[in-house]
Design a protein around this motif. Structure first.
Motif, PDB file in Angstrom:
ATOM      1  N   GLY A  51       5.267  -6.150  -8.985  1.00 62.74           N
ATOM      2  CA  GLY A  51       6.298  -5.715  -8.043  1.00 62.74           C
ATOM      3  C   GLY A  51       6.090  -4.291  -7.578  1.00 62.74           C
ATOM      4  N   LEU A  52       5.718  -3.400  -8.507  1.00 66.69           N
ATOM      5  CA  LEU A  52       5.508  -2.007  -8.119  1.00 66.69           C
ATOM      6  C   LEU A  52       4.243  -1.849  -7.295  1.00 66.69           C
ATOM      7  CD1 LEU A  52       6.610   0.827  -8.206  1.00 66.69           C
ATOM      8  CD2 LEU A  52       5.404   1.196 -10.361  1.00 66.69           C
TER       9      LEU A  52
ATOM     10  N   GLY B  56       1.853  -0.291  -2.315  1.00 63.56           N
ATOM     11  CA  GLY B  56       0.537  -0.474  -1.690  1.00 63.56           C
ATOM     12  C   GLY B  56       0.554  -0.799  -0.212  1.00 63.56           C
ATOM     13  N   LEU B  57      -0.428  -1.574   0.203  1.00 65.40           N
ATOM     14  CA  LEU B  57      -0.643  -1.890   1.609  1.00 65.40           C
ATOM     15  C   LEU B  57       0.577  -2.533   2.253  1.00 65.40           C
ATOM     16  CD1 LEU B  57      -2.600  -2.166   4.045  1.00 65.40           C
ATOM     17  CD2 LEU B  57      -3.289  -4.388   3.071  1.00 65.40           C
ATOM     18  N   HIS B  58       1.262  -3.395   1.511  1.00 68.96           N
ATOM     19  CA  HIS B  58       2.403  -4.117   2.066  1.00 68.96           C
ATOM     20  C   HIS B  58       3.718  -3.367   1.858  1.00 68.96           C
ATOM     21  CE1 HIS B  58      -0.295  -7.424   2.815  1.00 68.96           C
ATOM     22  NE2 HIS B  58      -0.667  -7.415   1.548  1.00 68.96           N
ATOM     23  N   GLY B  59       3.642  -2.193   1.249  1.00 66.14           N
ATOM     24  CA  GLY B  59       4.836  -1.403   0.999  1.00 66.14           C
ATOM     25  C   GLY B  59       4.696   0.010   1.507  1.00 66.14           C
ATOM     26  N   MET B  60       4.857   0.970   0.596  1.00 68.85           N
ATOM     27  CA  MET B  60       4.932   2.385   0.970  1.00 68.85           C
ATOM     28  C   MET B  60       3.678   2.894   1.675  1.00 68.85           C
ATOM     29  SD  MET B  60       5.681   5.558  -1.598  1.00 68.85           S
ATOM     30  CE  MET B  60       4.223   5.144  -2.581  1.00 68.85           C
TER      31      MET B  60
ATOM     32  N   GLY C  83      11.856   2.044   2.231  1.00 68.76           N
ATOM     33  CA  GLY C  83      12.666   0.988   1.641  1.00 68.76           C
ATOM     34  C   GLY C  83      12.032   0.239   0.487  1.00 68.76           C
ATOM     35  N   ALA C  84      10.703   0.097   0.490  1.00 69.71           N
ATOM     36  CA  ALA C  84      10.063  -0.762  -0.516  1.00 69.71           C
ATOM     37  C   ALA C  84      10.316  -0.279  -1.938  1.00 69.71           C
ATOM     38  CB  ALA C  84       8.563  -0.856  -0.245  1.00 69.71           C
ATOM     39  N   LEU C  85      10.209   1.024  -2.177  1.00 69.27           N
ATOM     40  CA  LEU C  85      10.455   1.541  -3.525  1.00 69.27           C
ATOM     41  C   LEU C  85      11.926   1.439  -3.902  1.00 69.27           C
ATOM     42  CD1 LEU C  85       8.236   4.704  -4.142  1.00 69.27           C
ATOM     43  CD2 LEU C  85       7.801   2.325  -4.758  1.00 69.27           C
TER      44      LEU C  85
END
Length: 294
Positions: free
Chosen positions: A141-142, A147-151, A182-184
């Motif tokens: 999840g972290l 990563g690429l799909h998040g922060m 938002g992802a984190l």
């Protein structure tokens, strides 16, 4: 609310201090930079959300605190790298010199790299949870959130947006900030459910809460950058306008942006109905996000 935030921040600070001892050899300067990056400041909002969400499922505090500290290491790494000359080129963070200014560019890069890596070591340790499957879900999840799909992916979109700010629409800014900021925040809200091995309904409710909260948090950040002061925020303001970035304030105006944030926070609160009074401090966060000055 302020007292609870401050109490949580102090506990997270103590856990980070414990997890990041400074080596007494040639790595000392790196260790010092890592500690400088994550100790001595910050709202600790993400750890607060994680600890409160874990509390909904009566997760032992020592387990939740380790995940909260790991999350703050990742957040700290992102700030160190964001501040670098190659990125935002900031000189001030939380009212003091940024890591690359207090040390040097190379040490700042290594400090960020090391914080990110240490975070996954903390999550993978059996002390975080005795069930390996839970630990794997926390790591996965972290990694997705960072990563690429998040922060990191969101930061790439943000850099690209500097050259096309006039062409971006609201949906584009929402997609960008949903990853970058938002992802984190979503991870902070859902990791407690993973630790508590909660059901799908609870997980989805917390993910939706975090999604709305994260967007509202970014809108509040845009409003602070637009009309706040360096003395209040502890960092330079007006940088987004200087770099030609499209923000919620640009698209909606200050009043429209504040209204959008209020609507998002009202939606966020609805997703907490599932948890009753146990979620009261999470509800209180929605007020804090819009009223904060830093």
């Amino acid at each position: 609310m302020q007292d609870r935030l401050a109490h949580t921040a102090a506990r997270v600070e103590a856990e980070l201090d414990r997890l990041l001892p400074c080596p007494e050899d040639e790595r000392y300067r790196l260790g010092e930079a890592m500690r400088y990056a994550v100790l001595g400041g910050g709202k600790r909002l993400r750890p607060f959300l994680l600890l409160e969400s874990a509390g909904l499922f009566d997760v032992p505090e020592d387990r939740a605190m380790r995940v909260a500290a790991a999350l703050e290491m990742v957040h700290g790494y992102s700030l160190v790298h964001d501040d670098l000359p190659a990125m935002d080129d900031s000189e001030l963070r939380r009212g003091r010199a940024t890591v690359h200014r207090a040390f040097d560019d190379a040490t700042a890069v290594l400090a960020g790299d090391a914080l990110l890596t240490e975070a996954f070591g903390v999550l993978a340790d059996p002390a975080t949870h005795p069930d390996a499957e839970v630990r794997i879900k926390l790591v996965k999840g972290l990694s997705e959130a960072a990563g690429l799909h998040g922060m990191a992916g969101g930061q790439a979109l943000d850099l690209a947006a500097e050259s096309q700010a006039g062409d971006l629409m609201l949906k584009d800014i929402i997609a960008l900030q949903g990853r970058k900021t938002g992802a984190l925040i979503v991870y902070a809200c859902t990791a407690g459910a993973e630790l508590g091995q909660a059901g799908d309904e609870a997980y989805r409710a917390l993910a939706a809460f975090g999604d709305r909260l994260g967007l509202a948090f970014q809108i509040a950040d845009d409003l602070l950058d637009h009309s706040g002061s360096e003395a209040e925020t502890g960092k330079p303001v007006g940088r987004d306008a200087d770099r030609g970035k499209a923000t919620f304030v640009d698209l909606l105006g200050p009043a429209g942006a504040e209204e959008k944030a209020s609507d998002l926070l009202a939606e966020a609160r609805e997703y907490l109905d599932l948890f009753g009074p146990k979620a009261d401090f999470l509800r209180a966060v929605t007020v804090f996000v819009l009223e904060r000055k830093a």
